[in-house]
Write an enzyme that holds these catalytic residues in place. Structure first.
Site, mmCIF file in Angstrom:
data_model
loop_
_atom_site.group_PDB
_atom_site.id
_atom_site.type_symbol
_atom_site.label_atom_id
_atom_site.label_comp_id
_atom_site.label_asym_id
_atom_site.label_seq_id
_atom_site.Cartn_x
_atom_site.Cartn_y
_atom_site.Cartn_z
ATOM 1 C CD GLU A 65 -2.609 1.368 0.015
ATOM 2 O OE1 GLU A 65 -3.349 0.482 -0.417
ATOM 3 O OE2 GLU A 65 -2.441 2.443 -0.593
ATOM 4 C CD GLU B 94 -0.753 7.787 8.648
ATOM 5 O OE1 GLU B 94 -0.796 8.711 9.463
ATOM 6 O OE2 GLU B 94 -0.326 6.657 8.921
ATOM 7 C CE LYS C 133 4.875 0.960 2.057
ATOM 8 N NZ LYS C 133 4.168 2.184 1.729
ATOM 9 C CG ASN D 23 7.825 3.757 2.458
ATOM 10 O OD1 ASN D 23 7.246 4.448 1.618
ATOM 11 N ND2 ASN D 23 7.179 3.142 3.425
ATOM 12 C CG PHE E 78 8.883 12.933 -0.651
ATOM 13 C CD1 PHE E 78 8.853 12.397 0.623
ATOM 14 C CD2 PHE E 78 7.727 12.900 -1.403
ATOM 15 C CE1 PHE E 78 7.702 11.829 1.142
ATOM 16 C CE2 PHE E 78 6.567 12.341 -0.905
ATOM 17 C CZ PHE E 78 6.545 11.802 0.370
ATOM 18 N N GLY F 112 13.322 20.452 6.449
ATOM 19 C CA GLY F 112 12.568 20.769 7.666
ATOM 20 C C GLY F 112 13.130 20.017 8.860
ATOM 21 C CB CYS G 216 5.507 4.281 6.637
ATOM 22 S SG CYS G 216 3.836 3.632 6.745
HETATM 23 P P1 NAD Z 1 -2.467 0.226 12.694
HETATM 24 O O1 NAD Z 1 -1.600 -0.120 13.830
HETATM 25 O O2 NAD Z 1 -3.077 1.590 12.601
HETATM 26 O O3 NAD Z 1 -3.664 -0.823 12.591
HETATM 27 C C1 NAD Z 1 -3.508 -2.189 12.709
HETATM 28 C C2 NAD Z 1 -4.846 -2.783 13.170
HETATM 29 O O4 NAD Z 1 -4.796 -4.197 13.091
HETATM 30 C C3 NAD Z 1 -5.238 -2.448 14.603
HETATM 31 O O5 NAD Z 1 -6.523 -1.874 14.616
HETATM 32 C C4 NAD Z 1 -5.244 -3.811 15.313
HETATM 33 O O6 NAD Z 1 -6.188 -3.894 16.350
HETATM 34 C C5 NAD Z 1 -5.555 -4.727 14.163
HETATM 35 N N1 NAD Z 1 -5.180 -6.140 14.346
HETATM 36 C C6 NAD Z 1 -4.041 -6.677 14.818
HETATM 37 N N2 NAD Z 1 -4.082 -8.015 14.766
HETATM 38 C C7 NAD Z 1 -5.279 -8.343 14.249
HETATM 39 C C8 NAD Z 1 -5.936 -9.568 13.946
HETATM 40 N N3 NAD Z 1 -5.343 -10.749 14.155
HETATM 41 N N4 NAD Z 1 -7.174 -9.538 13.433
HETATM 42 C C9 NAD Z 1 -7.793 -8.365 13.201
HETATM 43 N N5 NAD Z 1 -7.218 -7.171 13.446
HETATM 44 C C10 NAD Z 1 -5.991 -7.161 13.976
HETATM 45 O O7 NAD Z 1 -1.596 -0.064 11.401
HETATM 46 P P2 NAD Z 1 -1.570 0.727 9.982
HETATM 47 O O8 NAD Z 1 -0.935 2.057 10.133
HETATM 48 O O9 NAD Z 1 -2.877 0.597 9.331
HETATM 49 O O10 NAD Z 1 -0.513 -0.184 9.209
HETATM 50 C C11 NAD Z 1 -0.824 -1.500 8.833
HETATM 51 C C12 NAD Z 1 0.269 -1.972 7.891
HETATM 52 O O11 NAD Z 1 0.253 -1.179 6.682
HETATM 53 C C13 NAD Z 1 1.682 -1.852 8.435
HETATM 54 O O12 NAD Z 1 2.435 -2.907 7.940
HETATM 55 C C14 NAD Z 1 2.189 -0.543 7.848
HETATM 56 O O13 NAD Z 1 3.580 -0.499 7.735
HETATM 57 C C15 NAD Z 1 1.535 -0.582 6.469
HETATM 58 N N6 NAD Z 1 1.322 0.720 5.854
HETATM 59 C C16 NAD Z 1 0.879 1.768 6.603
HETATM 60 C C17 NAD Z 1 0.641 2.991 5.982
HETATM 61 C C18 NAD Z 1 0.176 4.167 6.784
HETATM 62 O O14 NAD Z 1 0.185 5.272 6.243
HETATM 63 N N7 NAD Z 1 -0.242 4.004 8.025
HETATM 64 C C19 NAD Z 1 0.852 3.141 4.610
HETATM 65 C C20 NAD Z 1 1.273 2.048 3.870
HETATM 66 C C21 NAD Z 1 1.493 0.835 4.504
#
Ligand code: NAD
Length: 420
Positions: free
Chosen positions: A151, A155, A204, A208, A249, A253, A260
């Site tokens: 992904e 954000e 990915k 990043n 990028f 700053g 991430c």
């Molecule tokens: P987050 O911590 O906000 O959310 C993770 C969620 O998963 C939590 O709500 C947790 O309760 C739930 N969870 C954990 N174990 C579970 C299970 N067994 N069953 C159901 N739910 C479960 O994480 P995020 O920021 O959404 O990131 C998720 C992944 O995506 C990570 O690997 C991150 O690196 C990647 N990612 C994040 C972004 C970003 O901008 N936040 C962008 C690209 C990729």
């Protein structure tokens, strides 16, 4: 299609909501009852522009949240794994949530007839999706395919990025899996890159790391520019006009944060070292970033002497605007440093206050508006470039330390940018 999504964090809730919006029936699964309840009552568990409207629109027809993983997985044909992949102490990626999600899916698939695809959307080190396939098999899952679909959403622009991405990377080892996912993503004209699992995982991390490297590069050039009395933003405008580069990028700053970049660069550093590759450039990217936030505090001390007893307004706590995400935010280094210097700090963020309080404690005060924060301050620190902080009246007569080049035209005795 019937889709289940495990994890309703930033990635999961955006993926689930947007896939419902594009015509699929989606069940979002989480372990956290509060999140499930919020979603089912039409509230987004995270702040993200446009998300809540889309969630409300699809709720009850094509979208639902649940704690009950079994039926949600069983009744779907594709399950997305969107659980967290936090850093361990040594910088490696902690895969416990991935492993437990895969174990649960495997148990359900062991009882299910018919084809099922498990898509890893979480950011995971190369080789992890293969491990997911092994876990599924060990639990008795029958006819399944595994895919890795990194992904790239930003954000603050997550919905927009999901609906109209630059590209869709689809990693899989089997043709039928690629074909099914091409169909799922047919709502977008974005180029679709089909790779194997490991390549998709690595794309990915490489993406990043390059973005993080651009920021640290701009910051290092900015630190040199500051000493030479040159505005690094003018320099990077010239650099970014090169057709071989992109101007994004290159904004100098107080450094990058978020869930991430720091985690993913550290994970790649760990992956490299374990295999005997010295990640010289990646380590330098992190080192520049670690030093950058406190440069703003140093700047203030050099200019004003002691900060003890000084009234300081901090505008912005989230790691970037349009999000409430505090993970690895530069404010987490800067605010405690100001408090430690004896400053009287009032910190304000339009969305991140609730997330910031447990991390920053009661060292600072938390007024309810930027105006209130700045009212009796002698000094203002700008840490996040929220649009509402562009209001020049917030700064009149005050000494400003800008960590984000928010005040584009401001200069003079009472204004200092971290690298300009
Ligand atoms: P987050 O911590 O906000 O959310 C993770 C969620 O998963 C939590 O709500 C947790 O309760 C739930 N969870 C954990 N174990 C579970 C299970 N067994 N069953 C159901 N739910 C479960 O994480 P995020 O920021 O959404 O990131 C998720 C992944 O995506 C990570 O690997 C991150 O690196 C990647 N990612 C994040 C972004 C970003 O901008 N936040 C962008 C690209 C990729």
């Amino acid at each position: 299609m019937n889709i289940s999504v495990m994890g309703t964090g930033y990635v999961g809730i955006v993926t689930g909501t947007c896939l419902a919006e594009t015509g699929n029936n989606v069940k979002c699964i989480d372990l956290d009852p509060k999140k499930v309840e919020m979603i089912n009552s039409g509230k987004s568990p995270i702040y993200e522009p446009d998300l809540e409207e889309l969630l409300k629109k699809n709720l009850g027809s094509r979208l639902e949240a649940t704690l009950d993983a079994d039926p949600a997985i069983r009744e779907s044909e594709i399950t997305f794994i969107c659980v967290g992949t936090p850093s361990s102490e040594d910088g490696s990626t902690d895969l416990k949530y991935i492993e437990s999600a895969a174990g649960k899916i495997g148990e359900v698939l062991a009882q299910k007839e018919g084809k099922h695809i498990v898509v890893v959307k979480s950011t995971v080190p190369p080789g992890t999706s293969e491990k997911v396939a092994e876990i599924l098999k060990s639990k008795g899952a029958k006819v399944f395919g595994v895919a890795m679909n990194p992904e790239f959403l930003r954000e603050g622009k997550a919905v927009e990025d999901f609906m109209a991405p630059d590209r869709v990377v689809l990693g899989a080892e089997e043709k039928w899996v690629h074909e099914k996912l091409e169909e799922l993503y047919s709502f977008t004209d974005a180029p679709k890159l089909e790779t194997n699992l490991r390549t998709a995982e690595m794309i990915k991390y490489a993406s990043n790391s390059l973005l993080a490297a651009k920021i640290s590069f701009a910051n290092e050039i900015g630190n040199i520019c500051k000493e030479l009395g040159i505005d690094v933003y003018d320099v990077m405008q010239g650099v970014g006009m090169d057709a071989r580069l992109s101007p994004s990028f290159l904004n100098a700053g107080i450094g990058f944060g978020g869930s991430c970049f720091p985690k993913d660069v550290n994970s790649l550093i760990h992956t490299a070292k374990v295999r005997g590759v010295e990640p010289k450039l990646l380590e330098a990217v992190m080192k520049v970033n670690e030093d950058q936030p406190l440069k703003l505090v140093e700047l203030a001390k050099n200019k004003l002497g002691s900060l003890s007893g000084k009234k300081i307004a901090v505008l912005g706590l989230a790691f970037k605007p349009d999000t409430d995400d505090m993970r690895e935010a530069p404010s987490l280094r800067i605010v405690p440093a100001l408090v430690k210097e004896g400053a009287i700090v009032k910190a304000y963020d339009p969305e991140a206050e609730e997330n910031a309080k447990p991390l920053l404690g009661d060292g600072p005060e938390y007024p309810s508006s930027a105006k209130e924060a700045a009212a009796d301050a002698e000094i203002v620190f700008i840490l996040t470039e929220w649009k509402e902080f562009e209001d020049e009246s917030l700064y009149s007569g005050k000494q400003v330390f800008d960590g984000r080049k928010l005040l584009k035209r401001k200069s003079g005795e009472k204004y200092e940018g971290v690298c300009w």
